[in-house]
Design an enzyme around this catalytic site. Sequence first.
Site, short mmCIF file in Angstrom:
data_model
loop_
_atom_site.label_atom_id
_atom_site.label_comp_id
_atom_site.label_asym_id
_atom_site.label_seq_id
_atom_site.Cartn_x
_atom_site.Cartn_y
_atom_site.Cartn_z
CD GLU A 1 3.67 4.58 3.41
OE1 GLU A 1 4.85 4.29 3.67
OE2 GLU A 1 2.72 3.78 3.57
CG PHE B 1 -5.06 -2.09 12.78
CD1 PHE B 1 -3.84 -2.59 13.23
CD2 PHE B 1 -5.29 -2.07 11.42
CE1 PHE B 1 -2.90 -3.07 12.34
CE2 PHE B 1 -4.35 -2.55 10.52
CZ PHE B 1 -3.15 -3.04 10.98
CD GLN B 2 -2.37 0.13 9.20
OE1 GLN B 2 -3.21 0.48 8.39
NE2 GLN B 2 -1.25 -0.49 8.85
CE LYS C 1 -11.74 1.35 5.15
NZ LYS C 1 -11.19 0.04 5.55
CG MET D 1 28.90 17.62 5.98
SD MET D 1 30.18 18.60 5.16
CE MET D 1 29.22 19.39 3.87
#
Lengths: 160, 567
Positions: free
Chosen positions: B50, B112-113, B162, B473
């Site tokens: 993602e 959940f999630q 959802k 760096m």
Amino acid sequence: MTNNATNEKRVISVIVMNESSVLSRITSMFAARGYNIESLTVAPIPESDMSHMTIETRGNAKVMEQITKQLHKLISVYKVIEHEEMIEKEMVLAKFPIAENLADISVLASAYNGGVVNVGKDMIIVMVADEPKRIKYFIEAAQRYNPCEVVRGGVVAIER
Amino acid sequence: MQMSGAQMVCEAIIAEGIKIVFGYPGGAIMHVYDEIYKQNGFEHILTRHEQAAVHAADGYARATGEVGVAMVTSGPGFTNAVTGLATAYMDSIPLVVISGQVPLSLIGTDGFQEIDAVGISRPCTKHNFLVRSLEELPRTLKEAFYLARSGRPGPILVDIPKDITVEIGSFSYPDSVSIPSYKPTYKGNNRQIEKATEAIKKAKKPLFYIGGGVVLSNAYQLVRELVEKTQIPVVETLMARGVMGAKNPLLLGMLGMHGNYASNMAMSETDLVISLGARFDDRVTGKLSEFAKYADIIHVDIDPANIAKLVDVDYPIVGDISAVLQKMLPLLDNINTDRYQTWREILKRYDELHPQSYVDSDEVIKPQWAIERLGELVGEDAIITSDVGQHQMWAAQHYPFDRPRQWINSGGLGTMGFGFPAAIGAKKAYPKKTVINITGDGSILMNMQELVTAAEYKIPVINIILNNHFLGMVRQWQTFFYEKRYSETDLTFQPNWKALAEACGGIGYDVTTKKGFDAAVKDAIKQNKVCFMNVAVNRFENVLPMVPSGGALFNMMLPPKTEIGEE
């Protein structure tokens, strides 16, 4: 950037869209940028879809400029008013044992623009609404009557 | 028209003219993906992470100036996207990220999630929305696109539960937006613009300080016109590379921590800074009390909060750079450009004294050489993205950027792993242009899974890994400031880059000589496949000049004039 010598108390009013999580948008901005909120009151503005927040904070002119600009930048903020000439009030509720000198407590409350609002079997409750500085004095004076609970309401302000 | 929330999302994306969405499906966003499957109004690119989806949308937005769109699911899908949002936020990139959320009835139950996406993204988005009903979905999407691209651009999150994506309702996409609390100032105050113009005419040593806002405002032609008209020298920030064009004689180069000598001295000695879309970042200013201490400051910026945030400003102008310059240009018609001749000569001498240079070698490839050679080989036509580290600074210093949006990198947040997915986004925007990601052996591993994305969709991005077997760096700072204690920066153990690329469907090159570098670049362009070009460069090369963190701009560590030994 911050100059403590000019770290004065300031009061600003913020008119925001009355929508969910708007309060946390405001407080997150203060938290993320390291500005302190001393008190905050918020309530809907009647017959509108906006709310009025009064925020008491501290900072020099430069900090205040950033606070107002950063507040303005939030999409939910409609208006920011930096108060100069304002009427400022704060409310306090205080609870005392009924065994204390009720007449003295009543006189004290009325001296600070308030009075007794409830008398119960064990407790008496007074409410005062006055300038924040005087509220401090009231709370100090009230100590001699052994208050069991003192709740301050935060400042509300309006430009004169 | 009656349709589901999921269909509404697709219809809104099409109505906004979006051609490509980058994303990754999951439980809470599945209904929307089901609609994506059915439609052909836009293309969807499945990244393998993602974070990469958001960076790819970001790269697309930076390359085109249009809004980039990414789609992710709830919970971990969203949290993976946060670095992408923060990267875009710091550089003011217009993005709309659509995330799935658990159903309304489960919000707040630790479902959940489930994660508080609007809470997490609040500090790293311009604005965010949790959609609470189907009725508000079309308007919210419209507002999201409008907010992303207007005013000071930025990423907007739309978090959609959802159940709302399943619900059926009537769809009408609004034509306009009305947000009473949001009214960006575009025009710039006339009186302030006049005063600033007078200050320019009176100054003896004025200096243009050009920032990424010029790119965002698409104002580069006006800026070039202004510089041509006034003959005032220019310095660019990292984000503005390409605005003036590498060959412009008035361009001194980049300023700041890794700016060149002439640029930093110009800023230290100027009597009038004309800042256009730059935000006085600490990597630019160095020690604030010493920054442009002899100068008055004109600051043009669309974001009022940027003005006087770090330095006191004498001529604040809130507005869009293009709009302000259109007003300013006619006021400078009779400017006497000879007035700045001495100043130009002083700066020219500074540049001759300490040019942007390095000591080349016949034994080993110097990273600066690789960048310069790449510029000679692919030059003006290529789009260059970068990750973050030494290679990024060398690219900014040595590549001959000729136009804005040619140089795409994470400036504000400094996100390692940005370059490859951003290059995928840029290549999707301009399939005919050569798109090259200049990266390091540390950075590339942070999103190397996108090899699979690029191979699957035949997105032939060239990744040039300037490989010094170090987190370069950090190693450089350890050399200078930590007595060479190379704590956890030694990357001696490495994958077989060529085999890795090939395993994922791309091609690989191992480059150890200058001749091999030329051959690999030419072959990579010809092969037209995603590739890893593993270029062995001098291990202990440092990015110079360098202003140590918190130091004054005029106290630079300069490059050596002759070869110095390694370690």
